[in-house]
Design an enzyme around this catalytic site. Structure first.
Site, PDB file in Angstrom:
ATOM      1  CG  HIS A  19      41.673  27.514 -41.905  1.00  0.00           C
ATOM      2  ND1 HIS A  19      40.504  27.997 -42.452  1.00  0.00           N
ATOM      3  CD2 HIS A  19      41.342  27.028 -40.677  1.00  0.00           C
ATOM      4  CE1 HIS A  19      39.524  27.806 -41.585  1.00  0.00           C
ATOM      5  NE2 HIS A  19      40.005  27.224 -40.509  1.00  0.00           N
TER       6      HIS A  19
ATOM      7  CB  CYS B 192      39.273  24.280 -41.621  1.00  0.00           C
ATOM      8  SG  CYS B 192      37.957  24.619 -40.455  1.00  0.00           S
TER       9      CYS B 192
ATOM     10  CG  ASN C 143      37.243  29.009 -39.124  1.00  0.00           C
ATOM     11  OD1 ASN C 143      37.111  28.616 -40.281  1.00  0.00           O
ATOM     12  ND2 ASN C 143      37.780  28.266 -38.173  1.00  0.00           N
TER      13      ASN C 143
HETATM   14  N1  COA Z   1      33.240  35.392 -24.912  1.00  0.00           N
HETATM   15  C1  COA Z   1      33.664  35.652 -23.662  1.00  0.00           C
HETATM   16  N2  COA Z   1      34.280  34.748 -22.878  1.00  0.00           N
HETATM   17  C2  COA Z   1      34.472  33.531 -23.398  1.00  0.00           C
HETATM   18  C3  COA Z   1      34.061  33.187 -24.692  1.00  0.00           C
HETATM   19  C4  COA Z   1      33.415  34.175 -25.457  1.00  0.00           C
HETATM   20  N3  COA Z   1      32.967  33.958 -26.721  1.00  0.00           N
HETATM   21  N4  COA Z   1      34.403  31.903 -24.937  1.00  0.00           N
HETATM   22  C5  COA Z   1      35.014  31.451 -23.836  1.00  0.00           C
HETATM   23  N5  COA Z   1      35.056  32.430 -22.904  1.00  0.00           N
HETATM   24  C6  COA Z   1      35.624  32.360 -21.574  1.00  0.00           C
HETATM   25  C7  COA Z   1      35.697  30.967 -21.007  1.00  0.00           C
HETATM   26  O1  COA Z   1      34.485  30.592 -20.444  1.00  0.00           O
HETATM   27  C8  COA Z   1      36.796  31.088 -19.991  1.00  0.00           C
HETATM   28  O2  COA Z   1      36.283  31.692 -18.844  1.00  0.00           O
HETATM   29  P1  COA Z   1      36.793  31.256 -17.377  1.00  0.00           P
HETATM   30  O3  COA Z   1      38.266  31.604 -17.361  1.00  0.00           O
HETATM   31  O4  COA Z   1      35.957  32.087 -16.478  1.00  0.00           O
HETATM   32  O5  COA Z   1      36.539  29.788 -17.291  1.00  0.00           O
HETATM   33  C9  COA Z   1      37.767  32.085 -20.642  1.00  0.00           C
HETATM   34  O6  COA Z   1      36.997  32.790 -21.625  1.00  0.00           O
HETATM   35  C10 COA Z   1      38.953  31.423 -21.300  1.00  0.00           C
HETATM   36  O7  COA Z   1      38.447  30.372 -22.110  1.00  0.00           O
HETATM   37  P2  COA Z   1      39.410  29.484 -22.962  1.00  0.00           P
HETATM   38  O8  COA Z   1      38.595  28.515 -23.780  1.00  0.00           O
HETATM   39  O9  COA Z   1      40.478  28.926 -22.111  1.00  0.00           O
HETATM   40  O10 COA Z   1      40.019  30.602 -23.948  1.00  0.00           O
HETATM   41  P3  COA Z   1      41.227  30.511 -24.936  1.00  0.00           P
HETATM   42  O11 COA Z   1      42.200  31.540 -24.615  1.00  0.00           O
HETATM   43  O12 COA Z   1      41.709  29.091 -25.114  1.00  0.00           O
HETATM   44  O13 COA Z   1      40.532  30.951 -26.293  1.00  0.00           O
HETATM   45  C11 COA Z   1      39.723  30.011 -28.330  1.00  0.00           C
HETATM   46  C12 COA Z   1      39.484  30.158 -26.856  1.00  0.00           C
HETATM   47  C13 COA Z   1      38.627  29.122 -28.908  1.00  0.00           C
HETATM   48  C14 COA Z   1      39.656  31.365 -28.997  1.00  0.00           C
HETATM   49  C15 COA Z   1      41.132  29.382 -28.562  1.00  0.00           C
HETATM   50  O14 COA Z   1      41.271  28.219 -27.789  1.00  0.00           O
HETATM   51  C16 COA Z   1      41.378  29.050 -29.985  1.00  0.00           C
HETATM   52  O15 COA Z   1      41.501  29.922 -30.795  1.00  0.00           O
HETATM   53  N6  COA Z   1      41.523  27.773 -30.315  1.00  0.00           N
HETATM   54  C17 COA Z   1      41.707  27.347 -31.679  1.00  0.00           C
HETATM   55  C18 COA Z   1      40.387  27.456 -32.339  1.00  0.00           C
HETATM   56  C19 COA Z   1      40.472  27.319 -33.819  1.00  0.00           C
HETATM   57  O16 COA Z   1      41.218  27.983 -34.450  1.00  0.00           O
HETATM   58  N7  COA Z   1      39.653  26.436 -34.342  1.00  0.00           N
HETATM   59  C20 COA Z   1      39.484  26.243 -35.718  1.00  0.00           C
HETATM   60  C21 COA Z   1      40.433  25.227 -36.219  1.00  0.00           C
HETATM   61  S1  COA Z   1      40.005  24.878 -37.843  1.00  0.00           S
END
Ligand code: COA
Length: 330
Positions: free
Chosen positions: A257, A112, A287
């Site tokens: 980004h 990215c 993204n």
């Molecule tokens: N839809 C619904 N539920 C979802 C889901 C989706 N697409 N993806 C994950 N979940 C669920 C998980 O299974 C989890 O359920 P549980 O509590 O029953 O186990 C819950 O949502 C929380 O998951 P978690 O991964 O802890 O969520 P989060 O708050 O960390 O959000 C991201 C996940 C990916 C959005 C977040 O971590 C993030 O934005 N990270 C950075 C990602 C990024 O920017 N990457 C690119 C960098 S270049």
């Protein structure tokens, strides 16, 4: 000393739009979760087009905007982590499609942060040689690598391409600084193994029966990446401001980004600045990896948001880990 300035921007987004509701029909997710956690509302998907097609269309748009012909380009760099082939490079194929016959063309892989890496490379080549004009493109077809059974990452990405033409001349304004860095200790936090040559060909037995597999996927330690992204964004802004003796109030826009609205809101809060200073469009395009910054830049340029003399900061971060920033006086 000659300056290097942006003289044109362009973008291309494939036509097909996939909403969060569309995704909820094929996986266990919903619009509310995706919007709240990421700020993403929809994404574009390339159906019959590949990375080269998107890159070429964004390049044509940037060349038109710069009022240059393809043969005026000396350096053509494509930043991508989703090339159509390993060989030839996307850049060589774009060169052929554009008939940019005088350019040297190659790809850069920095996930990215790819556009910032490509910009730094192009700027360095212009500075150190007789080359005058560079076409820098970020192009990605992320949806071709997504595993639509993995809701953790499938909802986050989209396809698109953005491009910019930079030129060396007696410019006062332009690129003031570009900083790029990597931290390989975080290499395992975001991985896209499907295309990696490290993966053995999947032959089942001595008869060499090939077994098709379903390893195409994007894996991410979401929370760790979130922590990395917020920390690095804040420190990159502080560092570049300090180095140039500027205050955040001297900056018209930060163009980050487009990964996640929560990352951006967090960074804005830490920097004690309104979120409005950060330009965002991930609600529309999700993204798009290396394409997200040049797509945003072109959108801002096309909307007339950038005026001569405005200071802007570009901020990239992503797989590798890679990160980088650029200070530009428009
Ligand atoms: N839809 C619904 N539920 C979802 C889901 C989706 N697409 N993806 C994950 N979940 C669920 C998980 O299974 C989890 O359920 P549980 O509590 O029953 O186990 C819950 O949502 C929380 O998951 P978690 O991964 O802890 O969520 P989060 O708050 O960390 O959000 C991201 C996940 C990916 C959005 C977040 O971590 C993030 O934005 N990270 C950075 C990602 C990024 O920017 N990457 C690119 C960098 S270049």
């Amino acid at each position: 000393m000659k300056g290097i300035k942006f003289i044109g921007t362009g973008s291309y987004l494939p036509e097909k739009t996939i909403s969060n509701d569309d995704l909820s029909k094929i996986m266990d997710t919903n619009d509310e979760w995706i919007r709240q956690r990421t700020g993403i509302g929809q994404r574009r998907m390339a159906i019959e087009e590949g990375c080269v097609d998107l890159a070429t269309k964004a390049a044509i748009s940037a060349l038109e905007n710069a009022k240059l012909k393809p043969e005026d380009i000396d350096v053509l760099i494509v930043a991508t982590c989703t090339p159509d082939n390993y060989c030839p490079s996307v850049a060589c194929m774009v060169q052929e499609k554009l008939l940019a016959v005088n350019a040297v063309a190659f790809d850069i892989s920095a996930a990215c942060t790819g556009f910032i890496f490509a910009l730094k490379t192009a700027e360095s080549l212009l500075k150190s040689s007789e080359y005058k004009n560079a076409l820098v493109i970020g192009s990605e077809v992320m949806t071709k690598l997504i595993n639509f059974e993995n809701r953790n990452t499938a909802v986050l990405f989209g396809d698109g391409a953005g491009a910019a033409v930079i030129s060396k001349n007696d410019f006062e304004n332009g690129i003031k600084d570009i900083y790029i860095k990597t931290d390989g200790s975080g290499a395992g936090l975001i991985t896209m193994p499907a295309l990696g040559s490290i993966k053995d060909a999947n032959f089942e037995d001595k008869e060499f029966t090939y077994v098709s597999d379903n390893t195409r996927d994007i894996f991410m330690e979401g929370r760790e990446v979130f922590k990395f992204a917020t920390t690095i964004m804040v420190s990159m802004v502080k560092d570049i401001l300090e180095k140039h003796n500027l205050d955040i109030s001297d900056i018209k826009y930060v163009v980050p980004h487009q990964a996640n609205i929560r990352i951006i809101d967090y960074a804005a809060k830490k920097l004690k600045v309104s979120s409005d200073v950060f330009y965002t469009n991930m609600e529309e395009y999700a993204n798009t990896s290396a394409a997200s910054i040049p797509i945003a830049l072109h959108e801002m340029n096309a909307k007339g948001l950038l005026s001569k003399g405005d200071n802007i900061i570009l901020l990239g971060f992503g797989g590798g880990l890679t990160f980088g920033s650029a200070l530009i006086t428009w």
